[in-house]
Design an enzyme around this catalytic site. Structure first.
Site: not given
Ligand code: ASP
Length: 325
Positions: A165, A193, A195-196, A216-217, A219
Site C-alpha cells: 500500500t 474484498r 482491506g484496512d 500497511t500489510g 489489513g
C-alpha cells in the site's frame, strides 16, 4: 512539519515534502504525493499496475483524513480510475458521506470528471494469466467466472510480494495533521474484498491535537484491532507515540486465528515525533521521512516486533489503567 511514508511511497514523498516546505496544507501535500505513486506503474501495489483480484480486475482502495475537522473521504473497490486518493478527497469535500464503494464510487468518480484509466497493465495481466493457468483446475477454468472462489483466494499470491500500500502522514506549517492511503490490496483477492486502507480507524486515522497513524500489510489485522484509531486514542490517553504503537502491537498479539501476517504501523505525534514498527516484519520494511529543516526525505529501517503467541505482556495500557482518570 513532517511527512512520513512507507517504502512504496518513495516516489511521492519528495513532492509532499517540497509542498509542505512551501506552506501547502497537509491534505494537499499528501494527495499530491500519493498521486505520483498511483500513476507509477512500477509500484505494483498501488494504482495503475497494481495487482488484480481473482477475476483479473484491478479494484483500488484509498482514503484521506483531515485531522483538524475529522472529515474523511474513502473509496473501496473502485475500478477504472487512476487516482483513488483524489476521488476520496472529493468524497470528503463534496458529499455528506465518508465512504463510497464499487459501482457507486465509480459513478461518483465519473460525475466529478476524475481521470479514467485501464489499471490492468500488460504485465499485471500476464501475472494473473499465469496464476490462472497454474492454479485454477481445468474444470473451473471452463466454467469461469461462475465458479466457487473461496478456496482460490486461500491460495492468493505470496502476500509478501503481492501486497502493500502507500500511506502518507503529514503535519503542515500550521500544525494541521492529515493522513492518506492508496492500494490495490492483495493480489488475487476475493472480488469486493476491502482491506484496512479505505477503513478510517483501521488503516489510517488523524487528529491534529494528538497525531496520526497509518498501517500497511495485512489489513485484516488492522481492521480487527482498529489499529490506527487505537494508536491515536492511546496518545490522547497520554501515551507517547512510541508507547502508543507498542500498545497496538500488543493488541495484535491477541490475534491467533484468521490471517496473522505482517503489519507495519506508522505513527507521528503533534510534536513531529514518530515511530514505525513492522509487526512480523523484515529488514526490507523501511519508511521515508522528511522534517522541517532537512534538505530531503531519507529512508530508515522500521523497528521489528515478532508476535508469536497470545500472551499479553504488561504494557503501557496497564500502567495507564492503574492511574485514576
Ligand atoms: N493494507 C493493504 C490491504 O490490506 C495491503 C498492504 O498494505 O499490504 O489491502
Amino acid at each position: 512539519m513532517i511527512v512520513l511514508t512507507n517504502t512504496d511511497g518513495a516516489r511521492g514523498v519528495g513532492k509532499s515534502a517540497h509542498l509542505l516546505g512551501q506552506g501547502t496544507s497537509a491534505l494537499d501535500a499528501i494527495e499530491a504525493g500519493i498521486r505520483i505513486v498511483e500513476a507509477d506503474e512500477t509500484v505494483r501495489t498501488v494504482g495503475r499496475g497494481g495487482w488484480p483480484n481473482l477475476l483479473g480486475e484491478v479494484e483500488l482502495d484509498g482514503s484521506i483524513m483531515d485531522g483538524t475537522t475529522l472529515r474523511t473521504g474513502a473509496v473501496g473497490a473502485l475500478q477504472g480510475f487512476l487516482h483513488p486518493v483524489s476521488v476520496a478527497r472529493q468524497v470528503l469535500e463534496r458529499l455528506p458521506h465518508e465512504m463510497l464503494v464499487g459501482a457507486g464510487a465509480a459513478r461518483f468518480a465519473a460525475e466529478i470528471g476524475a481521470e479514467r484509466s485501464d489499471n490492468l497493465t500488460a504485465d499485471s495481466r500476464r501475472s494473473w494469466q499465469s496464476w490462472f493457468e497454474r492454479e485454477v483446475p481445468p474444470d473451473l477454468r471452463q466454467a469461469w467466472p461462475d465458479v466457487p472462489m473461496i478456496d482460490l483466494c486461500r491460495h492468493a499470491i505470496d502476500p509478501e510480494t503481492g501486497r502493500d500500500t502507500t500511506v502518507f502522514l503529514a503535519q503542515d506549517s500550521n500544525g494541521h495533521i492529515a493522513t492518506g492511503t492508496s492500494t490495490s490490496g492483495w493480489g488475487w483477492k476475493y472480488p469486493g474484498r476491502l482491506g484496512d486502507s479505505p477503513i478510517i480507524g483501521a488503516g489510517s486515522y488523524a487528529d491534529t491535537r494528538y497525531g496520526a497513524c497509518a498501517c500497511t500489510g495485512a489489513g485484516e489485522m488492522a481492521i480487527r484491532t482498529g489499529a490506527a484509531r487505537a494508536v491515536v486514542l492511546y496518545m490522547k490517553m497520554g501515551l507517547s507515540v512510541g508507547d502508543a504503537v507498542e500498545e497496538a502491537v500488543e493488541d495484535m498479539r491477541r490475534l491467533t486465528t484468521g490471517l496473522v501476517s505482517r503489519v507495519t504501523i506508522h505513527a507521528i505525534d503533534a510534536a513531529a515525533n514518530h515511530k514505525v514498527v513492522a509487526v512480523n516484519g523484515n529488514p526490507s520494511n523501511t519508511y521515508w521521512m522528511w522534517r522541517d529543516g532537512e534538505t530531503e526525505p531519507r529512508c530508515h529501517p522500521a523497528e521489528i516486533r515478532v508476535i508469536t503467541s497470545a500472551d499479553s505482556k504488561p504494557t503501557a495500557s496497564l500502567r495507564y489503567a492503574a492511574q485514576p482518570l
